[in-house]
Design a protein around this motif. Structure first.
Motif, short mmCIF file in Angstrom:
data_model
loop_
_atom_site.label_atom_id
_atom_site.label_comp_id
_atom_site.label_asym_id
_atom_site.label_seq_id
_atom_site.Cartn_x
_atom_site.Cartn_y
_atom_site.Cartn_z
N ALA A 89 -38.59 -48.03 -27.44
CA ALA A 89 -37.49 -47.07 -27.29
C ALA A 89 -38.07 -45.72 -26.91
O ALA A 89 -39.21 -45.39 -27.25
CB ALA A 89 -36.68 -46.98 -28.57
N TRP A 90 -37.25 -44.90 -26.23
CA TRP A 90 -37.69 -43.57 -25.80
C TRP A 90 -36.47 -42.68 -25.64
O TRP A 90 -35.34 -43.16 -25.53
CB TRP A 90 -38.47 -43.66 -24.48
CG TRP A 90 -37.64 -44.07 -23.30
CD1 TRP A 90 -37.07 -43.25 -22.36
CD2 TRP A 90 -37.28 -45.40 -22.92
NE1 TRP A 90 -36.38 -43.98 -21.42
CE2 TRP A 90 -36.49 -45.31 -21.74
CE3 TRP A 90 -37.54 -46.68 -23.45
CZ2 TRP A 90 -35.96 -46.43 -21.11
CZ3 TRP A 90 -37.00 -47.79 -22.82
CH2 TRP A 90 -36.24 -47.67 -21.66
N THR A 91 -36.70 -41.39 -25.64
CA THR A 91 -35.61 -40.42 -25.51
C THR A 91 -35.54 -39.88 -24.09
O THR A 91 -36.56 -39.82 -23.38
CB THR A 91 -35.76 -39.27 -26.51
OG1 THR A 91 -36.98 -38.57 -26.24
CG2 THR A 91 -35.77 -39.79 -27.94
N VAL A 92 -34.33 -39.46 -23.70
CA VAL A 92 -34.10 -38.93 -22.35
C VAL A 92 -33.19 -37.71 -22.46
O VAL A 92 -32.07 -37.83 -22.97
CB VAL A 92 -33.43 -39.97 -21.43
CG1 VAL A 92 -33.30 -39.40 -20.02
CG2 VAL A 92 -34.20 -41.28 -21.43
N PRO A 93 -33.62 -36.54 -22.00
CA PRO A 93 -32.71 -35.39 -21.97
C PRO A 93 -31.59 -35.61 -20.95
O PRO A 93 -31.78 -36.33 -19.96
CB PRO A 93 -33.61 -34.22 -21.56
CG PRO A 93 -35.02 -34.70 -21.81
CD PRO A 93 -34.98 -36.17 -21.58
N SER A 94 -30.46 -35.00 -21.17
CA SER A 94 -29.37 -35.11 -20.21
C SER A 94 -29.77 -34.47 -18.89
O SER A 94 -30.60 -33.55 -18.85
CB SER A 94 -28.11 -34.45 -20.75
OG SER A 94 -28.32 -33.08 -20.98
N GLY A 95 -29.21 -34.99 -17.79
CA GLY A 95 -29.52 -34.47 -16.48
C GLY A 95 -30.86 -34.92 -15.94
O GLY A 95 -31.34 -34.38 -14.93
N HIS A 96 -31.49 -35.90 -16.56
CA HIS A 96 -32.77 -36.44 -16.11
C HIS A 96 -32.56 -37.81 -15.45
O HIS A 96 -31.52 -38.44 -15.61
CB HIS A 96 -33.75 -36.56 -17.27
CG HIS A 96 -34.36 -35.24 -17.69
ND1 HIS A 96 -33.59 -34.12 -17.95
CD2 HIS A 96 -35.65 -34.88 -17.90
CE1 HIS A 96 -34.39 -33.12 -18.31
NE2 HIS A 96 -35.64 -33.56 -18.28
N ILE A 97 -33.59 -38.26 -14.75
CA ILE A 97 -33.57 -39.56 -14.06
C ILE A 97 -34.49 -40.53 -14.81
O ILE A 97 -35.63 -40.19 -15.14
CB ILE A 97 -34.05 -39.43 -12.61
CG1 ILE A 97 -33.18 -38.44 -11.82
CG2 ILE A 97 -34.08 -40.80 -11.93
CD1 ILE A 97 -31.81 -38.91 -11.50
#
Length: 290
Positions: free
Chosen positions: A49-57
């Motif tokens: 699992a990993w995190t992704v900031p909004s507005g990223h690809i």
């Protein structure tokens, strides 16, 4: 005898509908210069699992050839908001590609991601009616494996996802129906679910635009490219020869990118949930006519 017209989709995207995304914006976002912030290769038969900031690809690819991946998605700050495969099927299609969105469960009901890139987008419909990037099925799991084969196995996708999210404070109960990326499936003439070998080649990919801050988790399916699928260890190939699924398993690569030119995101904002405040009729508990 008059022929019947084909039924229209139950959810039809009008020009101004949220189901009809601004493809010009997403094309700009997906083609803009990028800055890598996360990159890792997920080994066969494992999960992470990993995190992704909004507005990223987010880009998931097949660095060594065909491999099916089972993907879960949550809102990073509230894991009760998670991917809803069934509603996504209804709003878009049983198999998704560029321009389709992956939606969250009630009461949130808003896009988690929008698909902005897909090297297999031209796969179309094969001779069996199969399509790619499956929302019809779900993850393999040790319970149905035990039920059908009598074998215990700890590295099905459900288990891989369970281990993957544990460091983030989530449990088996948070694992949910998936999108099976790089997987070709369909329904046969009897309405029964079928799977075909993955058509992915080396470095094929699918890309998502994060509409919210996300937690994502991926399993490299123990069925590998599904060319030798079977409950228990190994199915048969087209010649009827037994073939171990281990030999069909490959890694998947995950990359997260920040859009370097922030002006590309001007005017974009996270979607809000529908403003339903009706309380489900709880003020009239005996029903609508009471």
């Amino acid at each position: 005898m008059t022929s019947k017209a084909k039924p229209q989709p139950a959810y039809f995207p009008t020009p101004s509908s949220i189901l009809n995304p601004d493809l010009a914006f997403y094309t700009r976002a997906s083609s803009a210069p990028r800055t890598p912030i996360t990159s890792f290769v997920l080994p066969p038969r494992s999960g992470r699992a990993w995190t992704v900031p909004s507005g990223h690809i987010v880009r998931i690819s097949t660095p060594e050839g065909p491999q099916v991946g089972d993907l879960n998605i949550w809102n990073l700050s509230n894991p009760r908001e998670r991917f809803w495969a069934a509603r996504t099927r209804q709003l878009h299609a049983s198999h998704v590609s560029v321009g389709d969105r992956l939606w969250s469960v009630l009461p949130f009901l808003r896009p988690l991601v929008t698909i902005v890139g897909d090297s297999l987008g031209d796969y179309g419909v094969d001779r069996w009616g199969g399509r790619c990037h499956d929302l019809l099925g779900t993850r393999c799991d040790p319970y149905v494996n035990m039920m059908l084969s009598g074998d215990g196995y700890d590295f099905h996708c459900h288990s891989n996802l369970t281990r993957a999210v544990a460091p983030f404070g989530l449990t088996e109960f948070d694992v949910h129906d998936v999108i099976n990326i790089f997987q070709v499936t369909g329904l046969n003439e009897e309405g029964k679910y079928f799977m075909e070998p993955s058509p992915a080649k080396k470095d094929d990919y699918i890309e998502f635009f994060a509409e919210q801050p996300l937690l994502m988790a991926l399993s490299t399916c123990p069925g590998g490219d599904l060319s030798a699928w079977g409950w228990g260890e190994g199915g048969a190939n087209e010649e009827g020869e037994k073939k171990s699924m281990v030999n069909c398993c490959r890694p998947l690569k995950v990359e997260v990118f920040k859009i370097a030119d922030e002006s590309v995101l001007e005017g974009w904002k996270e979607f809000e949930s529908p403003a339903y405040k009706g309380l489900h009729g709880m003020k009239v508990p005996l029903g609508e006519t009471a």
